[in-house]
Structure formats: C-alpha cells, structure tokens
Design an enzyme around this catalytic site. Structure first.
Site, PDB file in Angstrom:
ATOM      1  N   SER A 142     -11.162 104.784 -42.210  1.00 55.92           N
ATOM      2  CA  SER A 142     -12.550 105.082 -41.873  1.00 55.92           C
ATOM      3  C   SER A 142     -12.687 105.438 -40.407  1.00 55.92           C
ATOM      4  O   SER A 142     -11.933 104.940 -39.557  1.00 55.92           O
ATOM      5  CB  SER A 142     -13.440 103.873 -42.183  1.00 55.92           C
ATOM      6  OG  SER A 142     -14.735 104.031 -41.654  1.00 55.92           O
ATOM      7  N   TYR A 167     -15.783  95.307 -41.583  1.00 55.88           N
ATOM      8  CA  TYR A 167     -15.383  96.457 -42.396  1.00 55.88           C
ATOM      9  C   TYR A 167     -14.366  97.306 -41.636  1.00 55.88           C
ATOM     10  O   TYR A 167     -13.303  97.654 -42.167  1.00 55.88           O
ATOM     11  CB  TYR A 167     -16.608  97.299 -42.761  1.00 55.88           C
ATOM     12  CG  TYR A 167     -16.255  98.636 -43.360  1.00 55.88           C
ATOM     13  CD1 TYR A 167     -15.672  98.720 -44.626  1.00 55.88           C
ATOM     14  CD2 TYR A 167     -16.486  99.825 -42.664  1.00 55.88           C
ATOM     15  CE1 TYR A 167     -15.330  99.946 -45.175  1.00 55.88           C
ATOM     16  CE2 TYR A 167     -16.155 101.048 -43.214  1.00 55.88           C
ATOM     17  CZ  TYR A 167     -15.580 101.104 -44.462  1.00 55.88           C
ATOM     18  OH  TYR A 167     -15.243 102.312 -45.006  1.00 55.88           O
TER      19      TYR A 167
END
Length: 350
Positions: A142, A167
């Site tokens: 990501s 995350y």
C-alpha cells in the site's frame, strides 16, 4: 498458468479474476466474505463472475457458470490447514494475495483484525508457497507504507520505516516477511504498493463511494484536512494491468545490490517492490469536482481537520514499473469517475 487470487470477492481481486479468467488462465479465487463493508457488493461481484451466492459454503469449491476456468472457495487466510490443503491439491504456478483487512481508520479501533488477517494469514500463505514450490508470489502492499515520508514522488528506493497507522505497519511487515522467504527459500516475491484505487465495483468505505451516496441523497460530505488532501488516484483497470504484468514476470535478484548500501526496493534475493499509481497528485477538491461533473450536481461540503492515521499527500514514482514492464497508468480522473458513476447508477438503480 494456474493462479490463486486471494480476496477474490474484493474490489481489486474481483477485477483481477475477471481479467485472468478472460485471458484463459486457470483461476482459483478465495475470500472469507466478511462484513467489513456491505456484503451485497461482494456477492454482487461474485455473481457477475458466475459464482452464485446460494452455492457458497465454507471450504466448498464453486464452479463459475461464466468461466469454465474459474472456481471459488470461501476460506479464511488464518485457516492454515485449509490453505495448506488447497495448495497441495491445486499445485499453483502463481499467487496474487489481495486479501487483507483494509482501511486506515478502521485499524485505529479494530487492531486485532489486522494482525490475524494481514500478519497471520500472510505467513500461512508464505509457508504454503514454501512447501509447494510456488513460482511467483505477488501481493498487495500500500502507498500507506510511506507514512511520514515527505519527499515526493514516493519512491520504492526510499526508506519506509515510519508508518502512521497499524494498517500501514501491517503492509510494511508483509514486505519484510516476503523478503525473508525470498532470501531463505528462493521464492520470487513482488510487493505492489497501490495508490488510492477507485472505479466500478469499488469499496463502499472509500471516499468516492461515500461521496456519491451522499450526493445522490442530497446530504453534505465530510472533507478532511479542510479540503487540502492530495492523492494519486489510480483507476482499477490500470491497477489490474500492472498486476497481470507482474504475475507474468516473477521477481529476479538485483545483481548490483549491495549490503553496504542496501536498496529497499530490490535485493540479492528474487524480491521486488513496485508502486502502481497514476504518477500524478490530484487535489481532493478537484476529485470532488470531477464527481460533481459526472453527477451534474453541486455537493455541500463539511470541511474538517485531518484524521489520525491519514497522510496529507501521496504521489507515486512509477519509473521502475516503466523500466521493467514498459507500463504506466494513464486513465484520467474524470474518465475514471464517469465510469464509476455509470456503474453505481446501474448497480443501485439510482
């Protein structure tokens, strides 16, 4: 190739399965179909690919009625025995791991779900790959891993040791674990740092979906950082094209890599990391304007402070993607938003 796609009921996974099945690969998709967001969208994606909701049971293989070369299994990544049995039975050539607990803000209140899915589940896949001679291990990282980095555009050759959400930390850990398995066991691994993906069949928890729903209902939208956010918005078809090219070309060692001056984006092992982004940074207010153009409305905006875990700007350097695959995303924001709105109106009948 015979390819396993995890997260097959998810946004990117669904589109990837469609693409791979359409070109003739033997595809097995898995997903646990959790309730993180509206399951109607997940089951809708599967139904579009010929996987009937009524046929889905945990651990049961469901044959697609649309593609003779696509099968789906409801399965948790944390189910080590289930994952091991699947690998032993299928003898995959390649894997693309798109299954993960997503969302920066959700990680602030539900950290355990990120550990179980993004850490434990990822290790289970690496172990299965190790013991079943997998030829290519591709996985979603990501843009969030860039965290406090300020030098832009973000480069895979920059250090990314300062994430600002769990995350992001879980995605960075995936890259580290993948490198370990590449180094120890020679598994070719490639991490793909996706930049703000949007488009048809998108995630209901993401900005474009939330903004569209609010606008069509005549409600104002929440715009964080007082509208000063900037994102490298990347259209889904451009993401999938990049993923397919990586699946077709497993990572190779970098013969020039040196431990005296270690390059974070490559290795002496068969390990690579790539950004897949549009290579442009777009103001959030311009993105909203593209949505207003597509809907033909003016949207009322609540300007709010930046939220914990968010970064003010993202921008992908995709020079490695261009160099190694002769590819870079090209879809404009207005074109991509228009396609999303056309899908949204059709799916939700509005």
């Amino acid at each position: 190739m015979k390819i396993l796609v995890t997260g097959a009921a998810g946004f990117i996974g669904f589109h990837l399965c469609e693409r791979l099945a359409s070109r003739g690969d033997d595809v097995v998709g898995i997903d646990n179909i959790n309730d993180y967001y509206d399951q109607r969208v997940k089951y809708g994606r599967l139904a579009y690919s010929g996987i009937a909701e009524s046929a889905i049971e945990y651990g049961k293989t469901v044959q697609s009625s649309k593609y003779p070369n696509y099968r789906f299994v409801k399965l948790n990544l944390e189910d080590k025995e289930g994952i091991d049995n699947l690998f032993k039975a299928e003898k995959f050539d390649a894997l693309c791991n798109l299954a993960a607990q997503a969302g920066v803000r959700y990680s602030l209140t539900n950290p355990a779900s990120y550990v179980s899915s993004n850490i434990v589940g990822f290790v289970n896949l690496l172990e299965a790959a190790r013991h079943n001679s997998l030829g290519n291990f591709c996985y979603a990282s990501s843009s969030s891993v860039y965290g406090l980095n300020e030098r832009q555009p973000f480069s895979v050759h920059d250090n990314v040791d300062h994430p600002v959400s769990l995350y992001a930390a879980s995605k960075k850990s995936n890259e580290l674990m993948a490198h370990t398995y590449s180094h120890l066991f020679g598994i070719p691994t490639t991490g793909l740092r996706f930049f703000t993906v949007y488009g048809p069949w998108g995630r209901p928890d993401m900005a474009l979906f939330l903004f569209t729903k609010a606008a069509l209902e005549g409600r104002p939208i929440d715009v964080f950082n007082y509208g000063n956010m900037q994102r490298d918005f990347t259209y889904i078809d451009d993401i999938v094209e990049g993923v397919v090219r990586v699946l077709d070309h497993p990572a190779q060692p970098n013969p020039d890599w040196s431990g005296a001056a270690p390059d974070p984006g490559t290795s002496s092992a068969p390990y690579r990391v790539y950004n897949i982004g549009n290579n442009k940074t777009v103001k959030l207010m311009d993105y909203i304007e593209a949505l207003e153009n597509a809907l033909g409305v003016t949207i009322e905006k609540n300007l709010l402070p930046i939220q914990p875990g968010d970064v003010p700007s993202t921008w992908a350097n995709v020079s490695d993607l261009v160099k190694d695959f002769d590819y870079k995303p090209e879809t404009t924001v207005q074109e991509g938003v228009n396609r999303f709105i056309a899908w949204y109106r059709e799916f939700f009948k509005v």
